[in-house]
Design a protein around this motif. Sequence first.
Motif, PDB file in Angstrom:
ATOM      1  N   ILE A 260      21.469  46.932  22.557  1.00  0.00           N
ATOM      2  CA  ILE A 260      20.503  46.818  21.243  1.00  0.00           C
ATOM      3  C   ILE A 260      21.069  45.498  20.497  1.00  0.00           C
ATOM      4  CG2 ILE A 260      22.748  47.748  20.117  1.00  0.00           C
ATOM      5  CD1 ILE A 260      20.450  49.234  18.287  1.00  0.00           C
TER       6      ILE A 260
ATOM      7  N   SER B 114      20.824  39.437  31.439  1.00  0.00           N
ATOM      8  CA  SER B 114      21.517  40.798  31.781  1.00  0.00           C
ATOM      9  C   SER B 114      22.147  40.930  33.208  1.00  0.00           C
ATOM     10  CB  SER B 114      20.615  41.845  31.717  1.00  0.00           C
ATOM     11  OG  SER B 114      21.174  43.232  31.963  1.00  0.00           O
TER      12      SER B 114
ATOM     13  N   ASP C 257      23.069  43.155  35.011  1.00  0.00           N
ATOM     14  CA  ASP C 257      22.268  44.443  35.835  1.00  0.00           C
ATOM     15  C   ASP C 257      20.946  44.456  35.417  1.00  0.00           C
ATOM     16  OD1 ASP C 257      22.115  47.077  37.345  1.00  0.00           O
ATOM     17  OD2 ASP C 257      24.155  46.807  37.403  1.00  0.00           O
TER      18      ASP C 257
ATOM     19  N   ALA D  96      23.498  55.588  24.392  1.00  0.00           N
ATOM     20  CA  ALA D  96      23.762  56.296  23.139  1.00  0.00           C
ATOM     21  C   ALA D  96      22.876  57.363  22.879  1.00  0.00           C
ATOM     22  CB  ALA D  96      23.730  55.251  21.965  1.00  0.00           C
TER      23      ALA D  96
ATOM     24  N   GLY E 287      23.893  59.991  19.711  1.00  0.00           N
ATOM     25  CA  GLY E 287      23.775  60.691  18.545  1.00  0.00           C
ATOM     26  C   GLY E 287      22.663  60.126  17.629  1.00  0.00           C
ATOM     27  N   GLY E 288      22.912  58.681  17.338  1.00  0.00           N
ATOM     28  CA  GLY E 288      21.963  58.074  16.667  1.00  0.00           C
ATOM     29  C   GLY E 288      22.483  57.309  15.915  1.00  0.00           C
TER      30      GLY E 288
ATOM     31  N   LEU F 192      24.676  37.511  36.758  1.00  0.00           N
ATOM     32  CA  LEU F 192      25.991  37.598  35.778  1.00  0.00           C
ATOM     33  C   LEU F 192      26.358  36.083  35.277  1.00  0.00           C
ATOM     34  CD1 LEU F 192      29.020  39.455  36.651  1.00  0.00           C
ATOM     35  CD2 LEU F 192      29.309  37.021  37.016  1.00  0.00           C
TER      36      LEU F 192
ATOM     37  N   ASP G 155      33.448  41.094  29.866  1.00  0.00           N
ATOM     38  CA  ASP G 155      33.057  39.605  30.359  1.00  0.00           C
ATOM     39  C   ASP G 155      33.028  38.698  29.078  1.00  0.00           C
ATOM     40  OD1 ASP G 155      32.796  41.103  32.487  1.00  0.00           O
ATOM     41  OD2 ASP G 155      30.869  40.636  32.960  1.00  0.00           O
TER      42      ASP G 155
ATOM     43  N   HIS H  43      36.230  55.060  24.648  1.00  0.00           N
ATOM     44  CA  HIS H  43      34.670  54.983  24.367  1.00  0.00           C
ATOM     45  C   HIS H  43      34.372  53.742  23.670  1.00  0.00           C
ATOM     46  CE1 HIS H  43      30.952  56.680  23.117  1.00  0.00           C
ATOM     47  NE2 HIS H  43      31.188  56.497  21.855  1.00  0.00           N
ATOM     48  N   TYR H  44      34.948  53.396  22.876  1.00  0.00           N
ATOM     49  CA  TYR H  44      34.549  52.153  22.154  1.00  0.00           C
ATOM     50  C   TYR H  44      35.752  51.021  21.645  1.00  0.00           C
ATOM     51  CZ  TYR H  44      32.124  49.655  18.354  1.00  0.00           C
ATOM     52  OH  TYR H  44      31.429  48.799  17.553  1.00  0.00           O
TER      53      TYR H  44
ATOM     54  N   GLY I 278      27.532  42.843  18.196  1.00  0.00           N
ATOM     55  CA  GLY I 278      27.489  44.189  18.952  1.00  0.00           C
ATOM     56  C   GLY I 278      28.829  44.557  19.250  1.00  0.00           C
TER      57      GLY I 278
ATOM     58  N   SER J 235      28.363  56.510  14.854  1.00  0.00           N
ATOM     59  CA  SER J 235      27.140  55.986  14.558  1.00  0.00           C
ATOM     60  C   SER J 235      26.816  54.739  13.660  1.00  0.00           C
ATOM     61  CB  SER J 235      26.046  56.998  14.400  1.00  0.00           C
ATOM     62  OG  SER J 235      25.855  58.164  15.239  1.00  0.00           O
TER      63      SER J 235
HETATM   64  C1  LIG Z   1      27.715  57.295  25.795  1.00  0.00           C
HETATM   65  C2  LIG Z   1      27.557  56.587  24.618  1.00  0.00           C
HETATM   66  C3  LIG Z   1      27.225  57.090  23.585  1.00  0.00           C
HETATM   67  C4  LIG Z   1      27.102  56.509  22.247  1.00  0.00           C
HETATM   68  N1  LIG Z   1      26.307  56.971  21.524  1.00  0.00           N
HETATM   69  C5  LIG Z   1      26.289  56.232  20.048  1.00  0.00           C
HETATM   70  C6  LIG Z   1      25.649  56.607  19.047  1.00  0.00           C
HETATM   71  O1  LIG Z   1      24.876  57.647  19.195  1.00  0.00           O
HETATM   72  N2  LIG Z   1      25.570  55.714  17.837  1.00  0.00           N
HETATM   73  C7  LIG Z   1      26.339  54.530  17.850  1.00  0.00           C
HETATM   74  O2  LIG Z   1      26.174  53.810  17.020  1.00  0.00           O
HETATM   75  N3  LIG Z   1      26.909  54.245  18.821  1.00  0.00           N
HETATM   76  C8  LIG Z   1      27.036  54.985  20.161  1.00  0.00           C
HETATM   77  N4  LIG Z   1      27.713  54.523  21.041  1.00  0.00           N
HETATM   78  C9  LIG Z   1      28.162  53.066  21.037  1.00  0.00           C
HETATM   79  C10 LIG Z   1      27.129  52.090  21.398  1.00  0.00           C
HETATM   80  O3  LIG Z   1      26.242  52.464  22.058  1.00  0.00           O
HETATM   81  C11 LIG Z   1      27.639  50.616  21.738  1.00  0.00           C
HETATM   82  O4  LIG Z   1      28.730  50.104  21.027  1.00  0.00           O
HETATM   83  C12 LIG Z   1      26.370  49.704  21.433  1.00  0.00           C
HETATM   84  O5  LIG Z   1      25.307  50.091  22.249  1.00  0.00           O
HETATM   85  C13 LIG Z   1      26.682  48.430  22.385  1.00  0.00           C
HETATM   86  O6  LIG Z   1      25.704  47.591  22.173  1.00  0.00           O
HETATM   87  P1  LIG Z   1      25.768  46.018  22.511  1.00  0.00           P
HETATM   88  O7  LIG Z   1      24.164  45.547  22.644  1.00  0.00           O
HETATM   89  O8  LIG Z   1      26.824  45.358  21.970  1.00  0.00           O
HETATM   90  O9  LIG Z   1      26.225  46.148  24.116  1.00  0.00           O
HETATM   91  P2  LIG Z   1      25.458  46.952  25.479  1.00  0.00           P
HETATM   92  O10 LIG Z   1      24.336  48.004  25.095  1.00  0.00           O
HETATM   93  O11 LIG Z   1      26.729  47.579  26.080  1.00  0.00           O
HETATM   94  O12 LIG Z   1      24.893  45.784  26.297  1.00  0.00           O
HETATM   95  C14 LIG Z   1      25.617  44.762  27.126  1.00  0.00           C
HETATM   96  C15 LIG Z   1      24.851  43.798  27.832  1.00  0.00           C
HETATM   97  O13 LIG Z   1      25.536  42.613  28.145  1.00  0.00           O
HETATM   98  C16 LIG Z   1      25.304  42.421  29.477  1.00  0.00           C
HETATM   99  N5  LIG Z   1      26.441  41.618  30.104  1.00  0.00           N
HETATM  100  C17 LIG Z   1      27.689  42.194  29.921  1.00  0.00           C
HETATM  101  N6  LIG Z   1      28.520  41.214  30.609  1.00  0.00           N
HETATM  102  C18 LIG Z   1      27.446  40.419  31.144  1.00  0.00           C
HETATM  103  C19 LIG Z   1      27.684  39.006  32.058  1.00  0.00           C
HETATM  104  N7  LIG Z   1      28.860  38.610  32.509  1.00  0.00           N
HETATM  105  N8  LIG Z   1      26.541  38.471  32.484  1.00  0.00           N
HETATM  106  C20 LIG Z   1      25.203  38.989  31.835  1.00  0.00           C
HETATM  107  N9  LIG Z   1      25.229  39.726  31.120  1.00  0.00           N
HETATM  108  C21 LIG Z   1      26.232  40.774  30.884  1.00  0.00           C
HETATM  109  C22 LIG Z   1      25.039  43.768  30.158  1.00  0.00           C
HETATM  110  O14 LIG Z   1      24.455  43.471  31.379  1.00  0.00           O
HETATM  111  C23 LIG Z   1      24.379  44.342  29.082  1.00  0.00           C
HETATM  112  O15 LIG Z   1      22.787  44.107  29.113  1.00  0.00           O
HETATM  113  C24 LIG Z   1      27.530  55.028  22.251  1.00  0.00           C
HETATM  114  C25 LIG Z   1      28.421  54.652  23.518  1.00  0.00           C
HETATM  115  C26 LIG Z   1      28.573  55.195  24.479  1.00  0.00           C
HETATM  116  C27 LIG Z   1      28.961  54.496  25.930  1.00  0.00           C
END
Ligand SMILES: Cc1cc2nc3c(=O)[nH]c(=O)nc-3n(C[C@H](O)[C@H](O)[C@H](O)COP(=O)(O)OP(=O)(O)OC[C@H]3O[C@@H](n4cnc5c(N)ncnc54)[C@H](O)[C@@H]3O)c2cc1C
Length: 483
Positions: free
Chosen positions: A12, A31, A33, A43, A45-46, A151, A203, A331-332, A354, A369
């Motif tokens: 996100i 990304s 992967d 995610a 819940g919301g 990566l 990472d 979890h976080y 993030g 959330s």
């Molecule tokens: C099961 C679950 C349910 C959740 N539910 C909620 C919820 O309902 N509400 C809420 O507010 N939060 C929720 N959270 C927490 C929230 O989803 C996350 O904190 C948030 O989505 C993180 O977003 P982000 O963009 O920081 O990272 P991510 O969405 O994890 O994205 C990380 C990205 O970085 C890339 N990346 C990482 N390392 C490298 C590298 N070395 N080279 C290239 N790319 C790389 C990955 O490929 C990925 O694309 C939940 C978490 C989980 C695990």
Amino acid sequence: MTYDVVIIGSGISGLYTSINLSEDLKVLVISKDELKINNSYLAQGGIAVVLDKDDNYEIHINDTLIAGEHTNNIKNLDILVKEGPIDVMKLVDIGVDFDRDEHGNLSKTLEGGHSKKRIVHHKDKTGKEVINTLLNYITNKENISTMDKTLVADINKENDLFGVVILRDEELKTIYCKSLVLATGGIGKIYKYTTNSKIATGDGIALAHNLGAAIKNISKIQFHPTALNLGSNERFLVSEAVRGEGAFLLNKNGNRFMLDYDERGELAPRNVVAKGIYDESIKLNSEEIYIDISHKDSEFIKNRFPNIYDNCLKYGLDITKDKIPVFPCEHYLMGGIDVNENSESSIENLYAVGECSHTGIHGNNRLASNSLLEGLVFARRAAQNINKQIKNDKSRIHNKETKVYKKGTISIDNNLRNKIQNIIQDSYFIVLDKEKSKKGIIEINNIITDLKSNDYIRDVDYYEIRNMAIISKLVLGEVLNCG
Ligand SMILES: Cc1cc2nc3c(=O)[nH]c(=O)nc-3n(C[C@H](O)[C@H](O)[C@H](O)COP(=O)(O)OP(=O)(O)OC[C@H]3O[C@@H](n4cnc5c(N)ncnc54)[C@H](O)[C@@H]3O)c2cc1C
């Protein structure tokens, strides 16, 4: 190749940064992967946001402060809560289909620690809906390109440019950019048991640390109280919203117990519920803990939690009838790369957004959330800051050669992952085991020395294990220093 902005991460925060950058900037989203493999996609819940007349910013701020034990960064929290509605409504504008009530208004649910119903959601698949919509949206943006299964192995700062070393198709090469945004997510995979996606090996934080960026509160880790516990390493999340809709937690004797630990019962903040479960398991000498929502209407449950219903059914558990075995797990991450209110790290033109960032909004314990909201608000602020900085920068056309690197000769032992995970799980899960942590940090240091002194093949395993070791060392180091 040279870009104005490289964003590492397609969750996100990475995607939302990209859509808020000026369309005259050449942007690359990387990304490691597939683009949809990340915590955001999982995610359930919301997103917590103040949209209703009977709610207000002060109440949301206060709920967040209570959950965070008043250790939150007040300035950034104020920004989060007051600017959050703009970003959530932008998601609605670009097509995110949040659930609505019979009058067509956005439905909001309750989660632990919230004193108002303020969580907007798409059934129990909010992340999937948001990521699919954002990915769809950027396909129409000519200035944004994506690179999946790539990566980022290392980052260097070369004068006013970042050199981003990428591993793609078994080749290492460098691309260059003026501004670099780390959106690499959490660190869950340093634990044996986590709800996190396989990409969560910390990472971005390890890369920023190697570059000399300030890292803060890396040991502030949240353990979710209710992950499905079937004895294996897989820990599917049973969302907070299930308790928000009235589920009970039961011990092995079938009795509710949370009220013995906190007057808010099952709806206390996560750290309180996780500790309550942990203490109950010690008291009864059993990790048999259940979540039970079977007293609610079965059609309501299936419609409200289709993802959880389907997943549990795969294991022969029907949440409309059965109590579901759960136990806390990682979890976080509340800490990370320290950033200011514009998501700037301590290194010029290096941003973090993030879960990998530390804005300080969560304090000691994240309110449910608030994370997706943070991933929106501070991603947009990063983009706005970059738009301003790059506009004022006359030296933005660069011509840079790509370098290709040597890759090593020895295969790394993938069991090192399990070794690190066992060390961290045993040393620091809900409570700190000081003796195990002290021994653990020595073992982690040995792993780091071994990685440095041998000519390992530079593949995904090598880099992820290296990063997991660096993060584990930082976590144990901080937690031991804190006492
Ligand atoms: C099961 C679950 C349910 C959740 N539910 C909620 C919820 O309902 N509400 C809420 O507010 N939060 C929720 N959270 C927490 C929230 O989803 C996350 O904190 C948030 O989505 C993180 O977003 P982000 O963009 O920081 O990272 P991510 O969405 O994890 O994205 C990380 C990205 O970085 C890339 N990346 C990482 N390392 C490298 C590298 N070395 N080279 C290239 N790319 C790389 C990955 O490929 C990925 O694309 C939940 C978490 C989980 C695990």
